[in-house]
Design a protein around this motif. Sequence first.
Motif, PDB file in Angstrom:
ATOM      1  N   ALA A   1      -0.991  -9.831  -4.770  1.00 22.68           N
ATOM      2  CA  ALA A   1       0.023  -8.848  -4.373  1.00 22.68           C
ATOM      3  C   ALA A   1       0.422  -8.998  -2.915  1.00 22.68           C
ATOM      4  CB  ALA A   1      -0.503  -7.438  -4.645  1.00 22.68           C
TER       5      ALA A   1
ATOM      6  N   SER B   1       0.842  -1.190   0.000  1.00 22.45           N
ATOM      7  CA  SER B   1       0.000   0.000   0.000  1.00 22.45           C
ATOM      8  C   SER B   1       0.873   1.233   0.000  1.00 22.45           C
ATOM      9  CB  SER B   1      -0.919  -0.002   1.229  1.00 22.45           C
ATOM     10  OG  SER B   1      -0.159   0.001   2.414  1.00 22.45           O
TER      11      SER B   1
ATOM     12  N   ASP C   1       4.427   0.950  -6.903  1.00 21.98           N
ATOM     13  CA  ASP C   1       3.899   1.964  -7.812  1.00 21.98           C
ATOM     14  C   ASP C   1       3.310   1.364  -9.084  1.00 21.98           C
ATOM     15  OD1 ASP C   1       4.707   3.853  -6.013  1.00 21.98           O
ATOM     16  OD2 ASP C   1       6.635   4.236  -7.010  1.00 21.98           O
ATOM     17  N   GLY C   2       3.640   0.136  -9.390  1.00 17.64           N
ATOM     18  CA  GLY C   2       3.105  -0.493 -10.599  1.00 17.64           C
ATOM     19  C   GLY C   2       1.721  -1.077 -10.368  1.00 17.64           C
ATOM     20  N   ASP C   3       1.222  -1.769 -11.401  1.00 23.25           N
ATOM     21  CA  ASP C   3      -0.075  -2.435 -11.287  1.00 23.25           C
ATOM     22  C   ASP C   3       0.066  -3.673 -10.413  1.00 23.25           C
ATOM     23  OD1 ASP C   3      -1.234  -0.571 -12.935  1.00 23.25           O
ATOM     24  OD2 ASP C   3      -0.806  -1.713 -14.771  1.00 23.25           O
ATOM     25  N   LEU C   4      -0.639  -3.687  -9.315  1.00 25.98           N
ATOM     26  CA  LEU C   4      -0.510  -4.792  -8.366  1.00 25.98           C
ATOM     27  C   LEU C   4      -1.246  -6.020  -8.879  1.00 25.98           C
ATOM     28  CD1 LEU C   4      -1.014  -2.886  -5.005  1.00 25.98           C
ATOM     29  CD2 LEU C   4       1.135  -3.558  -6.067  1.00 25.98           C
ATOM     30  N   PRO C   5      -0.638  -7.195  -8.803  1.00 26.83           N
ATOM     31  CA  PRO C   5      -1.328  -8.426  -9.224  1.00 26.83           C
ATOM     32  C   PRO C   5      -2.373  -8.830  -8.194  1.00 26.83           C
ATOM     33  CG  PRO C   5       0.835  -8.945  -8.349  1.00 26.83           C
ATOM     34  CD  PRO C   5       0.751  -7.439  -8.372  1.00 26.83           C
ATOM     35  N   ASP C   6      -3.137  -9.848  -8.533  1.00 30.20           N
ATOM     36  CA  ASP C   6      -4.191 -10.327  -7.622  1.00 30.20           C
ATOM     37  C   ASP C   6      -3.611 -10.874  -6.326  1.00 30.20           C
ATOM     38  OD1 ASP C   6      -6.043  -9.609  -9.521  1.00 30.20           O
ATOM     39  OD2 ASP C   6      -6.162 -11.615 -10.401  1.00 30.20           O
TER      40      ASP C   6
END
Length: 1546
Positions: free
Chosen positions: A562, A518, A555-560
Amino acid sequence: MATKKTVVSTKPYACNRQIDSIVDSLLATAGDKSEQVREAVAESLFNLGKQEPNMVVSLAVAYLGQHSKHPQPHRVCILNALHRIFTNVEHEFPSDLLSEAVQQCVLELTATKEVIPEWQTAASEVLVALSTKYCNAVMEKLMEKVQPGTTPHFFVVQTLANMAVNNPFAMIPFLPVLLSTLLPQLGSVKLDNMRWVFANAISRFCEAIVEYIANPDRAPDPNVRRETFTTEVTSAYDFMFSNWLMTAKEARLRVAIVDALGNCAQLLAREKLAEQLPRLVHGMLALYKKHPEPFHISRALANVLIAYRQLREPEAPLPLPPQDLEQLLTALLAPDRTVAFLVPRLEGNERSKLAALALLRHIVGACHDALADRSSLILSATKSAISDSSPKVKRALAQAVIVMAAHGYLGLEGGRLLLQFVLQGCADKEAGQLCSNVLQLMSSTVSGSASFLFPTLLEFLIPPEFADAAEAVCRAVHTLFQEQLSPADTVIDYDVAHGLPKPQALLARLLALAGRPSARSGHALRALACLAPNLHENLASLTDLVVPKLCEFLDGDLPDDAQEKWHQLMLKTVKKLGEHLNDVEYVTSLAQQLVEQASAAGRDPAEKQFGNSLAGVLLTYCQRREVVVQLLDSIWTACRHTDPADRAAIAKTAGLVATAHMDSVLERLAAYAKGRDAEGGGGGGGGGIVGFLKKATSSSGASPQERLSVLLACGQVAAQAPKHLLVSRLETDIMRHLRPYLAAKDGGGRESKRALLETLALVAEAVHPSRLGRQDYELKERDEMLKYLQADLREPAMRALRHLQQLRPLPADSEAADLLREAARSVVSLPLDGGVKKAKFDEATEARVTSAVEAAAQLLETLLMEQPTWQQLERLLRLLLDEFAAAVPDLERERALHLAKRLLAAFHQHLLDCLDRPAKPVSRDPDLGGLVGGLVPRVTDPAIPVRELGLRCIELLLKLSLIYYEQEESVNISSSVSVISERLHRSDSNVMFQAVSDVGKLALRVLEPRPQLASLVTACVDGLREPRTDCASAACVLLGNAVKSRGAELYSEVDSLVGLMGTALARLDRDVPARTGLLRAVRSLCQHHLLPVLNCLLHKDLPWPDSDQELWHQLASVDAHKCLTTLLDTLTSALPYEEKADSRKAATKLPQATVTAIGILSEPECSADAVLGQFYRLLLALSLAASVHCSVDSGANPEAIQLALRRFLAGSGCHEVLEDVTWAELRRGANWQAAMSALLAGALRCRPQAAAELCAATLGHVQAAHECHRLTACLLAEQLLPADPAGSDNLLSALLTRLADQSAGVRRAALRAMAASAPRCARTHATSLLSACLNGIDDRDDAVCAAAMAALSGLLGCLAEPDLRPILVNVCLRTRACFEREAADLRRAAFALLAAFCSPEQFATGPSEAVLTEQAQSSLVPLLLHSSDPDPDAATEARRALSVLLPLLRAPGLSEALERHLRPGCWHPGEAAHAVSRQAQPERVPAYAAACLAYFRSAWPELRAAAALLSGCLLLNCTEAALRSQSVSAEHVCACLESLLKDPAA
């Protein structure tokens, strides 16, 4: 008083009669008493108006004009709808309609002089809306209501004002005339409400003028200047200021006047404004005391000042008296006094505090230098606001703090309280975000804030009460390092900063804050990187390398997953940290700090668990066993063992520690399982009462929750244990904790089951050959573990099964199959919340469910690949699709299809890998078509992921079909599916169904073998049961396409398909779209296989439900004529009934079904033309069938035949017949023949043109083998012969042969039919008809005899005397023989027939007179005696016949005597007998006496008594010579009379 309205006549712009009717109904309903109904009506009118604005507006305007008496709410509702249409609909209205709408609204506006706000406001709003585009048209009508010398209506002025605001550029051209008309009337306005509306209108007019002048680029006439309106505005200003302002008593009116004066000031001449400014400002300032809400006064004052600045130079001083200037500027010129005034207000109520803080914020910002000596007072005054619980006060104080911080207040004594307030406010729900922003602003934009923020902020990082401010503190620290701190300022001297925590404590806190992926973790890591040199000398080099990578991940796209990945990343980071620092003491102290902070009260459970995990990693570097045991005990003691998350966390911590200290961990777990606490386990325990209590509590043993923690820890220890120690420790230490749970019957409860399943999964993974590195290892408890796992499958159980089933020895096939089924059921049906009762589906729960689904997929793939056969694949897919593809929750369907896709993909890849190998033989073809059909409904599933998965599963099945049947790929399946997939993401149903159609076409091209087509169609029919409309419609689309395009191949499947379709149709509601599609498919099947479908439906059990009747309707829609022909042929050839052993007749089922089908097909909407084309055949067939149902002893269904007949009559247009027939009699035991005759007669009346064909068809049934058929044919002939159709002679001849029929009913019906033919056939067939009637009179059956006499009576009117002369005597004799028949109606008929023959008008004259005279004499005594017949009607008929015979007696005296007695009411048997005996001709007396003697043997006592009476009279009144005869004598008569004395009848 309301004035009479002028009705506006509007010609509606008609669109559609039905829509016009709907709009009219809505307009009428707009007067409903319910406000909700009126709102709904207005909404509906608006929606219709968007489509047909001209029509709706015209009808609404016309309605208002035509119904002037309707109440106000009714009119308001319609006006509101018109307002919405004119406001929101982009449309060019015709000029005539526009004019009428404006006129009607003006009438609504001015219909009454009274002010009715709701009604007139609605009309005003319509006019204002129209003025946006049609200002000229509106003004044209309104100006008619503004006349010089007459005060206009209140709402006329209000509407003009609103129009000026709404469209100033169109209104300006009208203002000169409007002002010149309105301003002279100001003096005559006396009422406050009228003064208010005039003042408001003048104010709005001035605003419009200013707007117009300020935007010359938009103005139609850019030459308009301020001077154009100066004269009118000045006049209005002078009058209102001088006359209205000071005399206005109502506050609302004063505000309106002041507002108008302020707007007028902007249009006054320079000199005028300068002249009026002092008076105007003074007057406005005076109003401040009278109005608690000064907004409008301030706005007006601002307009005045702005106007003055615009007209004069900016430097010009205000021409105000000193006292007014002082009043304006006092607040700015005396900050000390203001502060002194505000400080006490900070102790007041909430409202006072808010006002004081707001003013204090501005004064501190504007007059800081002047308040230098007041800073302490201000800081001390804020203490009461700090302790206030009001969210509003907190927000106001936070806003003040940022201003005070900018001027150094937080660095002063007492400023720390404000900083503490901001940090505590970060946890407040109302002011949390604001306080976070305040802290960020202080650290970034407030110069010099670093002096009081750093390192002070670090003091608030660790205390639990400031835990919610940790993210804001970390962000502020990072910002200070980036924005304000110099390198020298970043060094922390711990000896000077006494309140700061130790470096290890700060590092531990920052690491614990980074437990989740987060924004807080990012801020904590960045702060850690900034503080690294102050925490450890070797730490900066590591943070410079690691922190950027970690922040990049965040900062990137978090995976499921994460959370799980981040957790692993942080554990690896801490492990590197321990290696990199190379300082065992520091690392040990860091671990201690992590445990200590995690154990503190008030910590977030997630932080606590994460901190313990980090401590577990760091303890692997600790070399002192006692420290490891101590920290492990601390963690165990602080753990909430009742919380599943805490249990899982401590188990992971134990596993992490076990990687380096396995034996110590196992030893402590054994102690915990026995209930020994930390100190007792360590060998201490302490003395005194405390030690006693500890020993007392420890002796009670561990709680069940603690034992669950031990159980979970054993699994984690096994998973983390070194390979060389695992096998030995598993058997000796770990399994002993698992065995009691495996042996328990109920598993120890739900929590115990979950814990044991998780542990078993970890143990199974630990001993898997791939990890253990050994293929020969056999786990002793494997079978016991498998047995337990099958009882309750969840994600850990699935993982355990996947590994355990690969251990030696391998499980049997049946066991593997059971595991497969249970795994699918348990995972797909997992609760949406993962089995935990929480308000939300949190991330942890979602992760558990996702892992469970993945584990199930892996298990299914493993078991499938162990037995990679088509049968195994189909069995698995059937399990998933049949049980869960149509499940209610979207997530269940998605899981099931996900598993199905995984199986199909694995099997497809397996086949591709095995293409070069020879194919194994299979016992049967795989049901690929059925699987595709079952998946098609998912293509239009409400959940888009389910659609995509369903489509991909179909794609894989089609590819598998190509491989199985070794077909060449004629179409690129993948590219076609990709195109279809794009359309499935749209919400348009038409697009989705087109996509389904394309899927169907693709499937039908690939699934060429006929068995696949049949299973595909069957699956589509089953898919119609889908509870979701779109899904069922998808199955319906594919079903229709399949049957239409390839239905010819389904010949052998017709019976099963018809049954399935009928069942599906019965389950579908009538209003669902799938029902219509199914009927289309049935019609397509009928087009391919009409007769097989008909035959299948015909042999279904009766009664047929409505669904089967609809199937018959579809048959009729294909070829009704052929269907009826086939049914008629079937009915003709079928056996109508069966003769049982007891001679009872039982109706057969096929004719009943055929009759029912004919009735269904005869309905008007089905096949009216076909029914009329075969009317005669249908009428005959249904009549014959009805006779069977009325004749059999069992199996009859009269209701069904009656329904069929009704439908037939209605379908053929014979509606009046339905009323003529007594349907209740058309059944066995009732007078069904009469009902049948009425039915046939009515049908022929309606369709006389069918008589010839019907006559020819009836001829064959007169000689039918079945009695009921012959009887019905005779009844039909009775109706046909009077019309003399072609072939009637043949029919009559056939009827004559029926006179010898063994059935009395047939004989009777034949005689009736011949009687009916008398008018047309009597002369040509007289001999045959008379002979038949005479034979019928002799029939033993009374009914036949009666029918013969009735027929003979009918013939009499059609024949002449010569025709009857040869048979007169024969007729009379046979008729008299019927006098003694037992049936009274038969006797009546005989009397009537004799009277008819002896009638003077018929045959009693001419050559037959003598014969009839003799017959009359012979009939005298019988008729005289039967005048006393026991049946009253028979006696009456006998007397009537006797009166007819009197002229033939040729005995005037006798005739005259009897005639007197035969008059109505004069009959007396004794007197009549005396009359006869006195007037009788002597030669006739012996015959009379002999006739009397014959009646002495009569069966009726009445006749015997009458005969005795007449005999006595003859003896009394006749001479002895008259009775002297060879046949009779007085002695003989007396002897017979004596014998009657013995008669038993009294």
